[in-house]
Design an enzyme around this catalytic site. Structure first.
Site, PDB file in Angstrom:
ATOM      1  N   GLY A  54       0.821  -1.217   0.000  1.00 21.35           N
ATOM      2  CA  GLY A  54       0.000   0.000   0.000  1.00 21.35           C
ATOM      3  C   GLY A  54       0.847   1.256   0.000  1.00 21.35           C
ATOM      4  O   GLY A  54       1.995   1.245   0.449  1.00 21.35           O
ATOM      5  N   ARG A 110      -0.484  -6.689  -5.215  1.00 22.72           N
ATOM      6  CA  ARG A 110      -0.753  -8.091  -5.559  1.00 22.72           C
ATOM      7  C   ARG A 110       0.295  -8.663  -6.511  1.00 22.72           C
ATOM      8  O   ARG A 110       0.118  -9.762  -7.028  1.00 22.72           O
ATOM      9  CB  ARG A 110      -2.151  -8.227  -6.156  1.00 22.72           C
ATOM     10  CG  ARG A 110      -3.204  -8.352  -5.072  1.00 22.72           C
ATOM     11  CD  ARG A 110      -4.537  -8.711  -5.637  1.00 22.72           C
ATOM     12  NE  ARG A 110      -5.190  -7.557  -6.232  1.00 22.72           N
ATOM     13  CZ  ARG A 110      -6.230  -7.648  -7.047  1.00 22.72           C
ATOM     14  NH1 ARG A 110      -6.715  -8.815  -7.379  1.00 22.72           N
ATOM     15  NH2 ARG A 110      -6.777  -6.559  -7.539  1.00 22.72           N
ATOM     16  N   ASP A 163       5.166  -5.994   5.290  1.00 17.95           N
ATOM     17  CA  ASP A 163       5.463  -7.413   5.507  1.00 17.95           C
ATOM     18  C   ASP A 163       5.412  -8.238   4.216  1.00 17.95           C
ATOM     19  O   ASP A 163       6.290  -9.081   3.977  1.00 17.95           O
ATOM     20  CB  ASP A 163       4.562  -8.017   6.592  1.00 17.95           C
ATOM     21  CG  ASP A 163       3.079  -7.804   6.317  1.00 17.95           C
ATOM     22  OD1 ASP A 163       2.745  -7.110   5.330  1.00 17.95           O
ATOM     23  OD2 ASP A 163       2.260  -8.334   7.085  1.00 17.95           O
ATOM     24  N   GLY A 164       4.420  -7.960   3.358  1.00 16.43           N
ATOM     25  CA  GLY A 164       4.329  -8.719   2.103  1.00 16.43           C
ATOM     26  C   GLY A 164       5.561  -8.497   1.245  1.00 16.43           C
ATOM     27  O   GLY A 164       6.127  -9.451   0.676  1.00 16.43           O
ATOM     28  N   THR A 224       5.272   1.054   6.730  1.00 17.77           N
ATOM     29  CA  THR A 224       3.855   0.756   6.918  1.00 17.77           C
ATOM     30  C   THR A 224       3.288   1.678   7.982  1.00 17.77           C
ATOM     31  O   THR A 224       3.935   1.936   9.009  1.00 17.77           O
ATOM     32  CB  THR A 224       3.549  -0.700   7.334  1.00 17.77           C
ATOM     33  OG1 THR A 224       2.172  -0.776   7.722  1.00 17.77           O
ATOM     34  CG2 THR A 224       4.384  -1.220   8.478  1.00 17.77           C
ATOM     35  N   ASP A 280       1.052   0.789   9.806  1.00 16.30           N
ATOM     36  CA  ASP A 280       0.638  -0.093  10.910  1.00 16.30           C
ATOM     37  C   ASP A 280       1.717  -0.250  11.987  1.00 16.30           C
ATOM     38  O   ASP A 280       1.425  -0.701  13.094  1.00 16.30           O
ATOM     39  CB  ASP A 280       0.285  -1.494  10.376  1.00 16.30           C
ATOM     40  CG  ASP A 280      -0.782  -1.455   9.290  1.00 16.30           C
ATOM     41  OD1 ASP A 280      -1.539  -0.474   9.246  1.00 16.30           O
ATOM     42  OD2 ASP A 280      -0.823  -2.403   8.480  1.00 16.30           O
ATOM     43  N   ASP A 284       3.970  -2.466  12.288  1.00 18.70           N
ATOM     44  CA  ASP A 284       3.913  -3.839  12.803  1.00 18.70           C
ATOM     45  C   ASP A 284       5.039  -4.745  12.282  1.00 18.70           C
ATOM     46  O   ASP A 284       4.923  -5.969  12.341  1.00 18.70           O
ATOM     47  CB  ASP A 284       2.544  -4.474  12.482  1.00 18.70           C
ATOM     48  CG  ASP A 284       2.283  -4.582  10.978  1.00 18.70           C
ATOM     49  OD1 ASP A 284       3.070  -4.030  10.186  1.00 18.70           O
ATOM     50  OD2 ASP A 284       1.287  -5.225  10.597  1.00 18.70           O
ATOM     51  N   MET A 292      -7.203   2.258  10.994  1.00 16.59           N
ATOM     52  CA  MET A 292      -6.570   1.111  10.331  1.00 16.59           C
ATOM     53  C   MET A 292      -5.568   0.465  11.305  1.00 16.59           C
ATOM     54  O   MET A 292      -5.566   0.774  12.488  1.00 16.59           O
ATOM     55  CB  MET A 292      -5.864   1.563   9.062  1.00 16.59           C
ATOM     56  CG  MET A 292      -6.792   1.793   7.890  1.00 16.59           C
ATOM     57  SD  MET A 292      -5.831   2.124   6.400  1.00 16.59           S
ATOM     58  CE  MET A 292      -7.095   1.971   5.152  1.00 16.59           C
ATOM     59  N   GLY A 293      -4.705  -0.393  10.768  1.00 19.74           N
ATOM     60  CA  GLY A 293      -3.688  -1.025  11.607  1.00 19.74           C
ATOM     61  C   GLY A 293      -3.618  -2.533  11.460  1.00 19.74           C
ATOM     62  O   GLY A 293      -2.788  -3.193  12.075  1.00 19.74           O
ATOM     63  N   ARG A 294      -4.577  -3.083  10.708  1.00 18.71           N
ATOM     64  CA  ARG A 294      -4.682  -4.545  10.542  1.00 18.71           C
ATOM     65  C   ARG A 294      -4.680  -5.249  11.902  1.00 18.71           C
ATOM     66  O   ARG A 294      -5.469  -4.914  12.750  1.00 18.71           O
ATOM     67  CB  ARG A 294      -3.571  -5.055   9.627  1.00 18.71           C
ATOM     68  CG  ARG A 294      -3.954  -4.872   8.173  1.00 18.71           C
ATOM     69  CD  ARG A 294      -3.208  -5.787   7.285  1.00 18.71           C
ATOM     70  NE  ARG A 294      -1.792  -5.780   7.586  1.00 18.71           N
ATOM     71  CZ  ARG A 294      -0.907  -6.529   6.994  1.00 18.71           C
ATOM     72  NH1 ARG A 294      -1.291  -7.368   6.056  1.00 18.71           N
ATOM     73  NH2 ARG A 294       0.347  -6.473   7.305  1.00 18.71           N
ATOM     74  N   GLU A 350      -9.271  -1.365  13.570  1.00 18.72           N
ATOM     75  CA  GLU A 350     -10.054  -2.220  12.665  1.00 18.72           C
ATOM     76  C   GLU A 350      -9.931  -3.713  12.992  1.00 18.72           C
ATOM     77  O   GLU A 350     -10.820  -4.496  12.693  1.00 18.72           O
ATOM     78  CB  GLU A 350      -9.643  -1.980  11.210  1.00 18.72           C
ATOM     79  CG  GLU A 350      -8.196  -2.348  10.896  1.00 18.72           C
ATOM     80  CD  GLU A 350      -7.795  -2.074   9.450  1.00 18.72           C
ATOM     81  OE1 GLU A 350      -8.619  -1.599   8.653  1.00 18.72           O
ATOM     82  OE2 GLU A 350      -6.623  -2.340   9.119  1.00 18.72           O
ATOM     83  N   ARG A 388     -22.587   7.280  17.277  1.00 16.84           N
ATOM     84  CA  ARG A 388     -22.257   7.485  15.855  1.00 16.84           C
ATOM     85  C   ARG A 388     -20.852   6.945  15.573  1.00 16.84           C
ATOM     86  O   ARG A 388     -20.004   6.914  16.464  1.00 16.84           O
ATOM     87  CB  ARG A 388     -22.287   8.990  15.516  1.00 16.84           C
ATOM     88  CG  ARG A 388     -23.624   9.630  15.790  1.00 16.84           C
ATOM     89  CD  ARG A 388     -24.682   9.190  14.800  1.00 16.84           C
ATOM     90  NE  ARG A 388     -24.524   9.886  13.548  1.00 16.84           N
ATOM     91  CZ  ARG A 388     -25.136  11.027  13.246  1.00 16.84           C
ATOM     92  NH1 ARG A 388     -25.971  11.589  14.116  1.00 16.84           N
ATOM     93  NH2 ARG A 388     -24.943  11.597  12.081  1.00 16.84           N
ATOM     94  N   HIS A 408      -8.741   5.307   4.241  1.00 14.67           N
ATOM     95  CA  HIS A 408      -7.474   5.667   3.592  1.00 14.67           C
ATOM     96  C   HIS A 408      -7.056   7.115   3.812  1.00 14.67           C
ATOM     97  O   HIS A 408      -5.936   7.479   3.453  1.00 14.67           O
ATOM     98  CB  HIS A 408      -7.552   5.345   2.098  1.00 14.67           C
ATOM     99  CG  HIS A 408      -7.607   3.862   1.836  1.00 14.67           C
ATOM    100  ND1 HIS A 408      -8.780   3.155   1.911  1.00 14.67           N
ATOM    101  CD2 HIS A 408      -6.633   2.971   1.550  1.00 14.67           C
ATOM    102  CE1 HIS A 408      -8.535   1.874   1.664  1.00 14.67           C
ATOM    103  NE2 HIS A 408      -7.239   1.735   1.442  1.00 14.67           N
ATOM    104  N   GLN A 433      -6.178   8.219   6.481  1.00 11.44           N
ATOM    105  CA  GLN A 433      -5.028   8.171   7.404  1.00 11.44           C
ATOM    106  C   GLN A 433      -3.751   7.682   6.720  1.00 11.44           C
ATOM    107  O   GLN A 433      -2.698   7.613   7.338  1.00 11.44           O
ATOM    108  CB  GLN A 433      -5.359   7.340   8.646  1.00 11.44           C
ATOM    109  CG  GLN A 433      -5.695   5.917   8.392  1.00 11.44           C
ATOM    110  CD  GLN A 433      -6.611   5.302   9.437  1.00 11.44           C
ATOM    111  OE1 GLN A 433      -6.241   5.127  10.584  1.00 11.44           O
ATOM    112  NE2 GLN A 433      -7.810   4.943   9.015  1.00 11.44           N
ATOM    113  N   ARG A 434      -3.823   7.318   5.461  1.00 10.18           N
ATOM    114  CA  ARG A 434      -2.649   6.791   4.759  1.00 10.18           C
ATOM    115  C   ARG A 434      -2.147   7.758   3.687  1.00 10.18           C
ATOM    116  O   ARG A 434      -1.074   7.553   3.120  1.00 10.18           O
ATOM    117  CB  ARG A 434      -3.050   5.461   4.120  1.00 10.18           C
ATOM    118  CG  ARG A 434      -1.944   4.497   3.942  1.00 10.18           C
ATOM    119  CD  ARG A 434      -2.468   3.136   3.611  1.00 10.18           C
ATOM    120  NE  ARG A 434      -2.723   2.952   2.209  1.00 10.18           N
ATOM    121  CZ  ARG A 434      -3.195   1.827   1.669  1.00 10.18           C
ATOM    122  NH1 ARG A 434      -3.484   0.805   2.454  1.00 10.18           N
ATOM    123  NH2 ARG A 434      -3.379   1.716   0.378  1.00 10.18           N
TER     124      ARG A 434
END
Ligand code: F6P
Length: 362
Positions: free
Chosen positions: A12, A74, A110-111, A132, A134, A136, A176-178, A236, A280, A286, A288-289
């Protein structure tokens, strides 16, 4: 012949990618090396899509969001999804050889590090740079992009707190953050969220509802517009104790096919019948990215870019640059591949949040 280094960005987009490209390119050109930009991550290596990078190409990109090289989440040389999952590793090696590349800097999460480690094992000299939002990736205290995401989320929470306090509402903010709660934890603390829910600490629904009701009762005794309302920052990847992840959709042929999203709305639907106040949800997604990196991320990305260029000059391949004790070091790629770094439940920030009275769902 001098060193010739290819640079790619995978996975990403993320604030700071261009700052790494700029720093690595300038440092390499300054040392007499040649630099080639590989387009759209590993896709460019598979399809031989590359272009020379000169000083003018990176002159003004330090603070630009996204990546001037394009990216792809991908493109996997070991499983070419555009052609029935074919193994393109030999073509990747041939393209790199054909272009005269001595090394490839792979900037990604990571990918990207998994693929980089596997390509290195097959003979491609690779150096990884950890990216990232994230935060992480293992063996590095920080990935660039994280600080920028935290800044965006913290500002959003601050703005939503205004409505929470004025209307005595429960405002849920989903980050986000996975599978890691770093963004929610740091942004929640930075913005004074009343509750922070992270994947590493599954929340108890009954307890959360009781806690919200206690806040409603306390607010009803206080002057209007002060202590009322509740801001809940939920990652998330957070899930109720004994419950499941909330998956927005799945993406076939992706290394991680699950796209998380929707836990905030799920929480709203569960909490609303149990509370008097209106509940609410805001899903930041996105937002945040994207956009310009913070000054911290520009500096970190620049340090990483220079460190990666140095590793290339020293021909120390198969390594990822990392931040440890605020120093730029490097670690073997195979120690990064397939692993992630999540929030330890006893982390100092978790303990600090508890001491401030922040609800962590347990
Ligand atoms: O890894 C970065 C990240 O933004 C995660 O926080 C999020 O879950 C995921 O990527 C979203 O990916 P995509 O843009 O493919 O939906």
């Amino acid at each position: 012949m001098g060193l010739h280094v290819g640079v790619l960005t995978g996975g990403g987009d993320c604030p700071g990618l261009n700052a790494v490209i700029r720093a690595a390119t300038l440092a390499l050109l300054g040392s007499g090396a040649r630099v080639t930009g590989i387009e759209r991550g590993f896709h460019g290596l598979m399809r031989n899509r590359m272009r020379a990078l000169e000083e003018a190409d990176v002159a003004d990109i330090l603070d630009q969001g996204g990546t001037v090289l394009g990216t792809h989440n991908r493109a996997d040389p070991f499983h070419d999804v555009e052609h029935g999952g074919a193994d393109r590793c030999d073509e990747v090696l041939a393209h790199a050889r054909g272009r005269g590349l001595d090394a490839v800097l792979a900037i990604g999460g990571d990918g990207t590090m998994d693929i980089a480690a596997r390509l290195h094992a097959r003979g491609l000299p690779v150096i990884g740079v950890p990216k990232t939002i994230d935060n992480d990736l293992p063996h590095t205290e920080r990935t660039f992009g994280f600080d920028s995401a935290v800044a965006v989320v913290a500002e959003a929470i601050g703005r939503l707190r205004t409505t929470a306090r004025s209307h005595d509402r429960v405002m849920i903010v989903e980050t986000m953050g996975r599978y890691a709660g770093w963004i929610a934890l740091e942004a929640g603390i930075a913005a004074g969220a009343d509750a922070i829910l992270i994947p590493e600490l599954p929340y108890e629904m009954d307890m959360l509802a009781r806690w919200c009701r206690a806040r409603e009762a306390a607010a009803s005794q206080a002057p209007a517009g002060h202590a009322g309302g509740t801001v809940i920052c939920v990652a998330e990847g957070a899930a109720p104790l004994g419950g499941t992840l909330t998956v927005a959709h799945t993406v076939a042929d992706s290394p991680d096919p699950l796209r998380l999203g929707g836990v905030g709305e799920r929480l709203r639907a569960q909490l609303q019948p149990l509370l008097a106040s209106e509940v609410r949800t805001t899903l930041l997604g996105h937002v945040q990215r994207g956009g310009t990196p913070t000054a911290y991320d520009r500096v970190l990305a620049t340090r990483f870019g220079v460190a990666a260029a140095e590793l290339a000059s020293q021909r120390r391949f198969g390594r990822m640059v990392a931040l440890q004790a605020d120093a730029c070091v490097s670690v073997p790629l195979e120690e990064v591949a397939g692993r992630s770094r999540r929030v330890p439940p006893d982390h100092a920030l978790v303990q600090a949040a508890r001491q401030l009275g922040v609800c962590l769902g347990r």
